[in-house]
Each structure stands twice: as structure tokens, then as C-alpha cells.
Design an enzyme around this catalytic site. Structure first.
Site, short mmCIF file in Angstrom:
data_model
loop_
_atom_site.label_atom_id
_atom_site.label_comp_id
_atom_site.label_asym_id
_atom_site.label_seq_id
_atom_site.Cartn_x
_atom_site.Cartn_y
_atom_site.Cartn_z
N HIS A 1 9.88 -27.24 -4.85
CA HIS A 1 10.51 -26.76 -3.62
C HIS A 1 10.45 -25.24 -3.55
O HIS A 1 11.45 -24.54 -3.77
CB HIS A 1 11.95 -27.26 -3.52
N HIS B 1 5.16 -25.08 -0.99
CA HIS B 1 5.47 -26.38 -0.38
C HIS B 1 5.77 -26.21 1.10
O HIS B 1 5.30 -27.01 1.94
CB HIS B 1 6.66 -27.01 -1.09
N ASP C 1 13.15 -26.40 3.87
CA ASP C 1 13.72 -26.43 2.52
C ASP C 1 14.22 -25.04 2.11
O ASP C 1 14.23 -24.71 0.92
CB ASP C 1 12.70 -26.93 1.50
N ASP D 1 6.68 -33.65 5.42
CA ASP D 1 7.47 -33.31 4.24
C ASP D 1 7.06 -34.11 3.01
O ASP D 1 7.13 -33.62 1.89
CB ASP D 1 8.95 -33.54 4.55
#
Length: 494
Positions: free
Chosen positions: A217, A221, A258, A367
Site C-alpha cells: 500500500h 500501488h 489508499d 483496486d
């Protein structure tokens, strides 16, 4: 002009011709030049080292010179892990240092700003107040690397887009470069009259607020999800129906979905009684935090401050609706609604709420699209997310907490985790997406996922065979000892 000669160099594939060596100064060549064998960009981006150059060295050339007067004004730092050995400059320190006096003079303003900062930027800010210089570099790239990055952006709609290579070519600024390119490509900067200084500052702060020490994360990403979201926005069902507002919302949601992720999951925050879990009452804790962090940056930079207050608030609310849809615990609810719409053929993309729902599903697909990428990319993502799981499990074991499912490296393997994720999460979602958008891209994603699942299955069988053989040798050590004695006996006879 004084020149800094402590420069990185680029290893070459062929010796430098003598007529070049006779020249004075530093000479730069394109990596695509046939003179030096046109090295592959993937190999080029992985090179490291600092080889000095003089007339007797025919293997390297300097690639950049920098005015020392610039170097004296800005901060330099040694090469970071996973970065390129190019000179590092944080342009924002030019403004920060000019305003240091005003920061100390107006402590009230500084305290108000702190409430908008993320965990990471609060730490950097506090270091600045303690007199420790900030080291948050934005890199200057050699023209060769930036040229390759621009070439990659010309194929940003390709599903095989290598975000890892792009991140190297942009020296860790893949999220900024990619998002800014897509916003300009759609003409959204001009259409919404976005101030470029505010937009740039917003994207820099967004990328900065991702924890790049997280294996998975992190900002890479986020860039990967943004690129996947762009691919979905280009699909015929969406491209002919979505408005400019929808596209802007989708790209911003992908880039910030995120934001400030701590590298642990929601159950960990709940069982450790984290303040975020209490703040959001144990419901979509991380997703709420990502959304609120994004809103904080929008307001801090004033990106939409020129819009009517109602429009700005609607943008923040709709952004939250998209980010909250990425909560994996709500997967079945969204999938059930999506399946019902498809069964009843009731999706009408001229309806604003239906378009927003499709954007939610597109972001959910983006995602978790890693299993649908080509094996070379998918495998890297699988290893990174599994390592992040295992790191959480190590923390839980260290503090004598119950180890979360999938986070125990002693009982789980990357193979069974990935096969289970594809079977129970990815395949149902992308199967329904293919019903909605039955295109070449959808079939490509399903094909990659099937091949990747088979590859993990093959690796799992190999690991099982190795472990069984090890157990047999452990259970019957005498057999192994007798075999070891037979070998020298046979050799003596021969």
C-alpha cells in the site's frame, strides 16, 4: 558558471569512440542511440554505480552537470533504496526555507496547519521545527530517463503497462506524473480551470502521504490503480456515457483511495483500540481515513476553492462514496447489487446515480486487478501484498496478539493466499464486470487471471512435493545415513 563535477554516470554497452574521448567536458547520449547498442529500458533502469570518467575510461560518460549555485540553495541526500543515482532536489525547500522565519514567528498558524497533516508529514514538519533538515526529494531526471517515461505515457492505456518500470524512470514520482498526464489528456485542467500550482502541490502531497515503506500500500500501488482506472474509463460502455465530472472524480478517487495507509488492516486497528477505529466506530475505518485525508489535502491546497461552495462539497462527498466502495468487507453487497442490475438489465448510464455506481465498481476492479495483470507484473504484486500481510502477523505475534487470518507466515504460503483470493474475490467480481463490459480488455483480464491461478497452482504443487520429501528424510534419518554411506563405498570399488 561554476559546475558540480561529482556526478553519477551511466555504464555503456560499447567502448566510447576515440574521437569522442578527445573532446572536453561532459557528453550525454540517448540510450536509444545505435552507437551504444540500444540497451533495453528495463535493464537501463536497473543500473547502479558511480564510475569516474576520464580519457582512459571507455565505459562510461557523465550524463548531467549542475550549477553549484543551485546546489547551495537546495537539499541533497544520498541515494535512497529503490531510487536512481541521480541528483536529488526538493523544490519545495526553496519556499520552505524562505518562510522559516515566519513559521517560528507565528506559532498559532503552525499549530493550525498540523491538524491537517498526515502521520508522515507531521513527522517531517516536527523535524523542521526541531532544526533537523527535511529530506523529501523530488528528483531531477536525465533527459534520457524522462524521455523514456514520456514514451511509456503514450501507451498508458495498454493493459500490459509496467508501472514498476515507469516508477523507476520517474524516480519514484509515478503517481504525480501519471495523474497529471491523464488530467491533461482529458482536458480536465482547462475545463475545470484548475490552478497548476495548486494542482501540482496537491499531487505532491498526495504522493508524499503514501507510506513508501509499505511493501504494497504505497504510491506505486496508487499509480497502478489510477492506470487501471484509466483503462476502464476508456471502455466503450463508459467512454460514451461518463461526463467530465465523472472522469475527474474517478481519477482523483483512484489516486487517493489508499491515502496514508498504515500498512495494517482494519481488524488490527480494532483489536489494538487504535484511535481511528474509535473515531469511525469500527466501520470502514481505513476507507474513511483515506477519504478524510484526501479532503484535507483538497482544502489545504485549495484545489477547488474557485468553485462554488456547493460544488466543492458535492465533489468531496462523491469522492468519499467512491473510496468507501473499496472496503473489501462490503464486497458481497456491491457485487450482489451489480449482479441484480445485470440480471434485470436495469443499468441506465444516462442516470447520474447509475453512472456513479458503475464508477464504484470500476474502482473496486482497479483496486484488486493485480491477479488480472500479466504474470511478470502480477507475481510482483502478489509477493508485495503477501509480505505486507506477514509483516502485520509478525507484529501481532511480537505483542502476543492473535495473528490475523492470512498474516501468519508459518501457516500460510503466497500460493494458497493468491489462489484463495482469486477463487473467492477476484473471479466473481471480474466475471460480472465482463458481463457488463464484454470487450477484449475484459477477456484479456480473465485470461491472465486463469493463467496466473494455474501458475500459482503449479508452484504450490512443487512446494508440497519438496516439503513432503523433507518430511520423509526427517522421519527416516537412518535411510538417509545408509544412502550417504553407500556412495563412498561405491566410489572406493570403482
Amino acid at each position: 558558471m561554476e559546475v558540480c563535477y561529482q556526478l553519477p554516470v551511466l555504464p555503456l554497452d560499447r567502448p566510447v569512440p576515440k574521437h569522442v574521448l578527445s573532446r572536453r567536458g561532459a557528453i550525454s547520449f540517448s540510450s536509444s542511440s545505435s552507437l551504444f547498442g540500444a540497451p533495453d529500458p528495463r535493464q537501463l533502469s536497473q543500473r547502479r554505480g558511480a564510475i569516474s570518467y576520464d580519457s582512459s575510461d571507455q565505459t562510461a560518460l557523465y550524463i548531467r552537470m549542475l550549477d553549484v549555485r543551485v546546489r547551495s540553495q537546495v537539499g541533497f541526500e544520498p541515494e535512497r533504496r529503490s531510487s536512481h543515482p541521480y541528483l536529488c532536489i526538493d523544490f519545495r525547500t526553496l519556499h520552505t526555507r524562505l518562510s522559516c522565519g515566519s513559521l517560528s514567528a507565528d506559532s498559532g498558524t503552525e499549530k493550525r496547519v498540523h491538524r491537517l497533516l498526515s502521520f508522515q508529514r507531521y513527522l517531517h514538519s516536527s523535524r523542521l521545527l526541531r532544526g533537523i533538515p527535511q529530506q523529501i526529494p523530488l528528483h531531477i531526471l536525465d533527459e534520457d530517463y524522462s524521455g523514456q517515461a514520456r514514451c511509456m505515457l503514450e501507451k498508458v492505456g495498454n493493459w500490459n503497462f509496467d508501472i514498476f518500470l515507469f516508477d523507476k524512470l520517474t524516480n519514484g514520482n509515478s503517481l504525480i506524473s501519471l495523474t497529471l498526464h491523464l488530467l491533461n489528456q482529458y482536458g480536465l485542467v482547462d475545463l475545470f480551470q484548475l490552478d497548476m500550482v495548486r494542482l501540482w502541490r496537491f499531487l505532491v502531497l498526495v504522493q508524499e502521504d503514501y507510506h513508501n515503506d509499505n511493501p504494497y500500500h504505497n504510491s506505486v500501488h496508487a499509480a497502478d490503480v489510477t492506470q487501471a482506472m484509466y483503462c476502464y474509463l476508456q471502455e466503450p460502455m463508459l467512454s460514451k456515457s461518463l461526463t467530465s465530472y465523472d472522469i475527474l472524480l474517478g481519477l482523483l478517487a483512484a489516486a487517493t483511495h489508499d491515502l496514508d495507509h498504515p500498512g495494517v488492516n482494519q481488524p488490527f486497528l480494532i483489536k489494538t483500540d487504535h484511535y481511528l477505529a474509535r473515531l469511525y466506530r469500527n466501520t470502514s475505518v481505513l476507507e474513511n481515513h483515506h477519504w478524510k485525508s484526501a479532503v484535507g489535502l483538497l482544502r489545504e491546497t485549495g484545489l477547488f476553492s474557485h468553485l462554488p461552495a456547493e460544488d466543492s462539497l458535492n465533489m468531496e462527498r462523491d469522492l468519499g462514496s467512491l473510496i468507501l466502495a473499496t472496503d473489501i468487507s462490503q464486497q458481497n453487497d456491491y457485487l450482489s447489487r451489480f449482479r441484480t442490475h445485470l440480471d434485470q438489465d436495469s443499468l441506465c448510464l444516462s442516470n447520474g446515480s447509475h453512472r456513479h455506481f458503475v464508477l464504484q465498481m470500476a474502482l473496486k476492479c482497479a483496486d484488486i486487478c493485480n491477479p488480472c495483470r500479466p504474470w511478470e507484473l502480477s507475481k510482483q504484486w502478489s509477493e508485495k501484498v503477501t509480505e505486507e500481510f506477514f509483516q502485520q502477523g509478525d507484529i501481532e505475534r511480537k505483542h502476543k496478539l492473535e495473528v490475523s487470518p492470512l498474516c501468519d507466515r508459518e501457516t500460510n504460503t503466497i500460493c494458497n493466499i493468491q489462489i484463495g483470493f482469486m477463487t473467492y474475490v477476484a473471479e466473481p467480481l471480474f466475471g460480472e464486470w465482463a458481463r457488463f463490459s464484454d470487450t477484449r480488455l475484459s477477456q484479456t483480464m480473465l485470461g491472465h487471471m486463469g493463467l496466473n491461478k494455474a501458475s500459482w497452482g503449479g508452484l504450490q504443487q512443487e512446494q508440497t512435493a519438496v516439503s513432503e520429501e523433507a518430511e520423509l528424510s526427517t522421519a527416516d534419518p537412518d535411510a538417509g545415513e545408509s544412502r550417504s554411506k553407500e556412495i563412498p563405498q561405491g566410489s572406493r570399488e570403482s
